[in-house]
Every structure is written in C-alpha cells, then in structure tokens.
Design an enzyme around this catalytic site. Structure first.
Site, PDB file in Angstrom:
ATOM      1  N   ARG A 206       8.310   4.413  -4.664  1.00 42.02           N
ATOM      2  CA  ARG A 206       8.124   3.411  -3.672  1.00 42.02           C
ATOM      3  C   ARG A 206       7.204   2.296  -3.581  1.00 42.02           C
ATOM      4  O   ARG A 206       7.487   1.273  -3.459  1.00 42.02           O
ATOM      5  CB  ARG A 206       8.017   4.052  -2.229  1.00 42.02           C
ATOM      6  CG  ARG A 206       8.108   3.002  -0.880  1.00 42.02           C
ATOM      7  CD  ARG A 206       7.960   3.814   0.277  1.00 42.02           C
ATOM      8  NE  ARG A 206       6.719   4.532   0.638  1.00 42.02           N
ATOM      9  CZ  ARG A 206       6.292   5.532   1.845  1.00 42.02           C
ATOM     10  NH1 ARG A 206       7.149   5.684   2.548  1.00 42.02           N
ATOM     11  NH2 ARG A 206       5.132   5.832   1.866  1.00 42.02           N
TER      12      ARG A 206
ATOM     13  N   LYS B  38       6.510  -1.783   1.934  1.00 40.40           N
ATOM     14  CA  LYS B  38       5.154  -1.246   2.690  1.00 40.40           C
ATOM     15  C   LYS B  38       4.200  -2.294   2.518  1.00 40.40           C
ATOM     16  O   LYS B  38       3.149  -1.964   1.745  1.00 40.40           O
ATOM     17  CB  LYS B  38       4.974   0.203   2.005  1.00 40.40           C
ATOM     18  CG  LYS B  38       3.972   1.100   2.951  1.00 40.40           C
ATOM     19  CD  LYS B  38       3.953   2.473   2.444  1.00 40.40           C
ATOM     20  CE  LYS B  38       3.364   3.499   3.267  1.00 40.40           C
ATOM     21  NZ  LYS B  38       3.147   3.261   4.756  1.00 40.40           N
TER      22      LYS B  38
ATOM     23  N   ARG C  84      -7.402 -20.628  -2.265  1.00 44.16           N
ATOM     24  CA  ARG C  84      -5.935 -20.429  -1.189  1.00 44.16           C
ATOM     25  C   ARG C  84      -5.059 -21.421  -1.438  1.00 44.16           C
ATOM     26  O   ARG C  84      -5.408 -22.772  -1.290  1.00 44.16           O
ATOM     27  CB  ARG C  84      -6.841 -20.561   0.191  1.00 44.16           C
ATOM     28  CG  ARG C  84      -5.739 -20.191   1.219  1.00 44.16           C
ATOM     29  CD  ARG C  84      -6.371 -20.281   2.666  1.00 44.16           C
ATOM     30  NE  ARG C  84      -5.129 -20.233   3.549  1.00 44.16           N
ATOM     31  CZ  ARG C  84      -4.244 -20.907   4.164  1.00 44.16           C
ATOM     32  NH1 ARG C  84      -4.471 -22.252   3.512  1.00 44.16           N
ATOM     33  NH2 ARG C  84      -3.279 -20.666   4.927  1.00 44.16           N
TER      34      ARG C  84
ATOM     35  N   LEU D  31      10.954   1.364   6.967  1.00 43.28           N
ATOM     36  CA  LEU D  31      10.366   1.894   5.797  1.00 43.28           C
ATOM     37  C   LEU D  31      11.080   3.205   5.244  1.00 43.28           C
ATOM     38  O   LEU D  31      11.240   4.055   6.139  1.00 43.28           O
ATOM     39  CB  LEU D  31       9.147   2.203   5.988  1.00 43.28           C
ATOM     40  CG  LEU D  31       8.118   2.651   4.719  1.00 43.28           C
ATOM     41  CD1 LEU D  31       7.812   1.350   3.920  1.00 43.28           C
ATOM     42  CD2 LEU D  31       6.867   3.360   4.862  1.00 43.28           C
TER      43      LEU D  31
ATOM     44  N   TYR E 131       0.805  -1.250   0.084  1.00 39.58           N
ATOM     45  CA  TYR E 131      -0.053  -0.156   0.116  1.00 39.58           C
ATOM     46  C   TYR E 131       1.033   1.298  -0.021  1.00 39.58           C
ATOM     47  O   TYR E 131       2.052   1.294   0.183  1.00 39.58           O
ATOM     48  CB  TYR E 131      -1.047   0.125   1.215  1.00 39.58           C
ATOM     49  CG  TYR E 131      -0.412   0.291   2.454  1.00 39.58           C
ATOM     50  CD1 TYR E 131       0.495  -0.633   3.126  1.00 39.58           C
ATOM     51  CD2 TYR E 131      -0.801   1.596   3.051  1.00 39.58           C
ATOM     52  CE1 TYR E 131       0.806  -0.399   4.405  1.00 39.58           C
ATOM     53  CE2 TYR E 131       0.005   1.870   4.337  1.00 39.58           C
ATOM     54  CZ  TYR E 131       0.759   0.814   5.064  1.00 39.58           C
ATOM     55  OH  TYR E 131       1.497   1.066   6.191  1.00 39.58           O
TER      56      TYR E 131
ATOM     57  N   HIS F  78      -0.431 -21.243  -0.950  1.00 34.34           N
ATOM     58  CA  HIS F  78       0.602 -20.270  -0.535  1.00 34.34           C
ATOM     59  C   HIS F  78       1.344 -19.941  -1.850  1.00 34.34           C
ATOM     60  O   HIS F  78       1.646 -18.719  -1.969  1.00 34.34           O
ATOM     61  CB  HIS F  78       1.545 -20.937   0.603  1.00 34.34           C
ATOM     62  CG  HIS F  78       1.032 -21.073   1.842  1.00 34.34           C
ATOM     63  ND1 HIS F  78       0.039 -21.795   2.089  1.00 34.34           N
ATOM     64  CD2 HIS F  78       1.342 -20.352   2.951  1.00 34.34           C
ATOM     65  CE1 HIS F  78      -0.545 -21.650   3.380  1.00 34.34           C
ATOM     66  NE2 HIS F  78       0.338 -20.901   3.844  1.00 34.34           N
TER      67      HIS F  78
ATOM     68  N   GLU G  43      12.339   2.538  13.709  1.00 27.87           N
ATOM     69  CA  GLU G  43      11.232   3.444  13.501  1.00 27.87           C
ATOM     70  C   GLU G  43      10.207   3.327  14.294  1.00 27.87           C
ATOM     71  O   GLU G  43      10.012   2.473  15.373  1.00 27.87           O
ATOM     72  CB  GLU G  43      10.851   3.219  11.947  1.00 27.87           C
ATOM     73  CG  GLU G  43      10.488   1.942  11.650  1.00 27.87           C
ATOM     74  CD  GLU G  43       9.931   1.614  10.242  1.00 27.87           C
ATOM     75  OE1 GLU G  43       9.576   2.633   9.716  1.00 27.87           O
ATOM     76  OE2 GLU G  43       9.655   0.694   9.980  1.00 27.87           O
TER      77      GLU G  43
HETATM   78  N1  PDD Z   1       2.735   4.770   7.454  1.00 26.49           N
HETATM   79  N2  PDD Z   1       7.211   3.615   8.978  1.00 26.49           N
HETATM   80  C1  PDD Z   1       6.287   2.969   8.936  1.00 26.49           C
HETATM   81  C2  PDD Z   1       6.199   1.626   9.523  1.00 26.49           C
HETATM   82  C3  PDD Z   1       5.180   3.557   8.411  1.00 26.49           C
HETATM   83  O1  PDD Z   1       3.779   2.867   8.055  1.00 26.49           O
HETATM   84  C4  PDD Z   1       5.125   4.704   8.031  1.00 26.49           C
HETATM   85  C5  PDD Z   1       3.746   5.730   7.345  1.00 26.49           C
HETATM   86  C6  PDD Z   1       6.487   5.479   8.004  1.00 26.49           C
HETATM   87  C7  PDD Z   1       6.542   7.017   7.368  1.00 26.49           C
HETATM   88  O2  PDD Z   1       6.424   7.041   5.988  1.00 26.49           O
HETATM   89  P1  PDD Z   1       5.937   8.186   5.265  1.00 26.49           P
HETATM   90  O3  PDD Z   1       6.719   9.412   5.675  1.00 26.49           O
HETATM   91  O4  PDD Z   1       6.157   7.838   3.862  1.00 26.49           O
HETATM   92  O5  PDD Z   1       4.334   8.579   5.476  1.00 26.49           O
HETATM   93  C8  PDD Z   1       7.470   5.101   8.516  1.00 26.49           C
HETATM   94  C9  PDD Z   1       1.392   5.383   6.884  1.00 26.49           C
HETATM   95  C10 PDD Z   1       1.208   6.949   7.266  1.00 26.49           C
HETATM   96  C11 PDD Z   1       0.414   4.481   7.455  1.00 26.49           C
HETATM   97  O6  PDD Z   1       0.514   3.414   7.339  1.00 26.49           O
HETATM   98  O7  PDD Z   1      -0.699   4.966   7.509  1.00 26.49           O
END
Ligand code: PDD
Length: 293
Positions: free
Chosen positions: A59, A155, A108, A211, A40, A110, A187
């Site tokens: 990304r 992501k 389903r 991320l 996402y 894997h 993070e």
């Molecule tokens: N999440 N690290 C993680 C694990 C995240 O889920 C996010 C953002 C970030 C920051 O990334 P960015 O600056 O590109 O938003 C870092 C989004 C906002 C979410 O899951 O809603």
C-alpha cells in the site's frame, strides 16, 4: 519508547539516522510541512512482529506511485529498517510503527521540484489498546457528510477533513465519524466500516472513495476462511439505522463494535454475536502470529 515507558526517550528513524525523537528535526521548507505533500503508513507490531508487513509495504508503494514519489527502499530494505527501529525501541507492550515519506525540501512552489530527495521518517510507539470495558460496551459514532476529495485510497498525510470530523465526533461524546457520500457509506475518519444484516457481514467495496484498509482485508479474509457470509457491496446510509451490528476496523482499533450511532442504539445496543465471533477469530489469528505461525 523505551522500557522505562517514556515516549520522549524513543529512538526514531530520520533520513538514514536513528536518533532520539527530540533530536529529530525537519527543515521548515519540507513539503510535508508546507503542503501536506506526503504519504504514510501505520503498521501494528504484535509480540515484536510487524503485522501484515508485505501488505502495508504494497500500500505504501501504491500511495507513493499515486503522488509520483519513487520509493527510496525496496521491501527488503524497508523490513530491515523497521526491524532495526524496533530493536532500538524495546517494548513490553504491542507497538505501532508510523512511517511517513514526504516529497522533500524545496523552495515553496506548487509544482514538483526537480531532483529533491524524499524525507523519510519512522517511529515506533506503544499500541494503545481498547480497554476491555470499552469493548464490552461498544463505541459511539456519528455520521457526517464525506467532505473529502476523490482520492481517499491514497494514504495521504493531508488529513484536515478527517481530523475535523473526528473532533466533531469527540465533541459529541462519540469515538468516530462515519463518512457518507451521495447516500453511500464510505468509511470512518480513521477506520473502515462493516455492518451485519440478518447474520451477513457487509463492507463497502474498494474504490477511490475509501482507504483499502489492511485490517478490512484481513476481516474479509477471516470471514471467508471461517464460513461467515461476507459481501463487499455498497452500503446505503439508511442501512446503518436498520443494521443489527456496525463494526469499525483499523490497525490500531482492530475490530471495534459500534453500539450507538447518532445517539440511537445499534441493534440491541450491545456488541452483537457476529462481532463476538469475529473478535475471537481475530484474537486467535494474532496469537498464532505471535507464536510465529
Ligand atoms: N488509519 N480508513 C482511513 C481513512 C484510515 O485512516 C485508516 C487507518 C483506515 C484503516 O486502515 P488499516 O486497517 O490499514 O489501519 C481506514 C490509521 C490507523 C491512522 O491514520 O492512524
């Protein structure tokens, strides 16, 4: 969401159609539902303009490549799709666009099913901004062990560790959980982290353990452009307790000061001067984008 402010009125994009959110349906055999097999993006929209769209789409490409799903659209087509989504959802406030792609629908199993079409979904919601009182006070955070996998640069929609840790933070009256892996700070559950030590800004370097946040990159870029010392370097958990300032960055939280960590004050316990400076720079940057700079 529409001008009436009712989210259930919102028009979403699903597999080629723009339709009311309540009418958008995905089959139960979608691999996103069955396996969390998808990725996402979250893209802020300021003054109707998609923020750092190219970086978000890059990304998205990286995440899709990592899970071996081919991107159904090129960047030009994505831009057109998301612009159309925004025209369907006129909004007085800033917005955030959520985009999700799963491997698609299949019995389903894997292993990757051959010849399936990815499921593509996008929605636009009002951006929930941090109230001024909260910014003045700063947020509380907790540290937690980084129990996630080794591919946190993807992501992925599979976010169980992130949501469990976020909930643990909320249950303890904090806003965010900050992950620590082998003594290194990685993070937040949904944010990147910065600290300030003796006036210098530090953030962990990009790796498979975090991320690569678009907001993180922008903050690093703005720090350099404004002559602020900023280093992409390992942060030990012990440095969190001695840091003068801690910030969290994300597309929805922008640059958020953390003033309490694990129930102890960070620095003086109020948002620090380096954060104040960066916050101002960030707001100016956003304002210039709104004006179309
Ligand atoms: N999440 N690290 C993680 C694990 C995240 O889920 C996010 C953002 C970030 C920051 O990334 P960015 O600056 O590109 O938003 C870092 C989004 C906002 C979410 O899951 O809603």
């Amino acid at each position: 969401m529409t001008e009436t402010g009712d989210v259930t009125d919102s028009i979403v994009y699903l597999n080629g159609d723009y339709l009311p959110v309540n009418e958008a349906k995905v089959p139960v055999l979608d691999r996103g539902f069955i396996f969390g097999d998808g990725i996402y993006e979250v893209i802020p929209v300021y003054g109707g303009k998609l923020f750092r769209l190219e970086e978000h789409l890059q990304r998205l490409d990286n995440s899709l490549n990592a899970i071996q799903v081919s991107n159904p659209f090129n960047h030009h087509e994505w831009a057109a799709l998301l612009e159309t989504l925004l025209t369907h959802n006129p909004c007085y406030t800033d917005q955030s666009v959520y985009v999700q792609i799963t491997r698609g629908v299949a019995m389903r199993d894997h292993g990757f099913p051959p010849g399936v079409t990815p499921t593509v979904f996008a929605m636009a919601n009002p951006l929930v901004t941090t109230p001024a009182e909260q910014l003045e006070k700063g947020a509380a955070a907790i540290t937690v062990p980084d129990i996630r996998w080794q591919n946190c640069h993807i992501k992925a929609i599979a976010l169980l560790p992130n949501i469990l840790m976020r909930q643990q933070a909320l249950d303890q009256g904090a806003m965010e959980a900050i992950f620590v892996r082998d003594g290194n700070v990685t993070e937040g559950a949904a944010s990147n982290i910065f600290i300030v030590q003796n006036g210098a800004i530090k953030t962990p370097p990009k790796s498979n353990y975090l991320l690569p946040g678009i907001t993180r990159d922008l903050v690093v870029e703005l720090a350099h452009a404004n002559g602020m010392a900023c280093h992409e370097t390992t942060i030990r958990d012990t440095e969190l307790t001695t840091a003068d300032e801690i910030w969290l960055t994300s597309s929805t939280k922008e640059v958020m000061p953390v003033t309490r960590l694990d129930d102890q004050p960070v620095g003086n316990g109020i948002p620090g001067p380096v954060w104040q400076q960066m916050y101002g720079i960030f707001q100016t940057y956003k304002a210039s984008l709104r004006k179309g700079a």
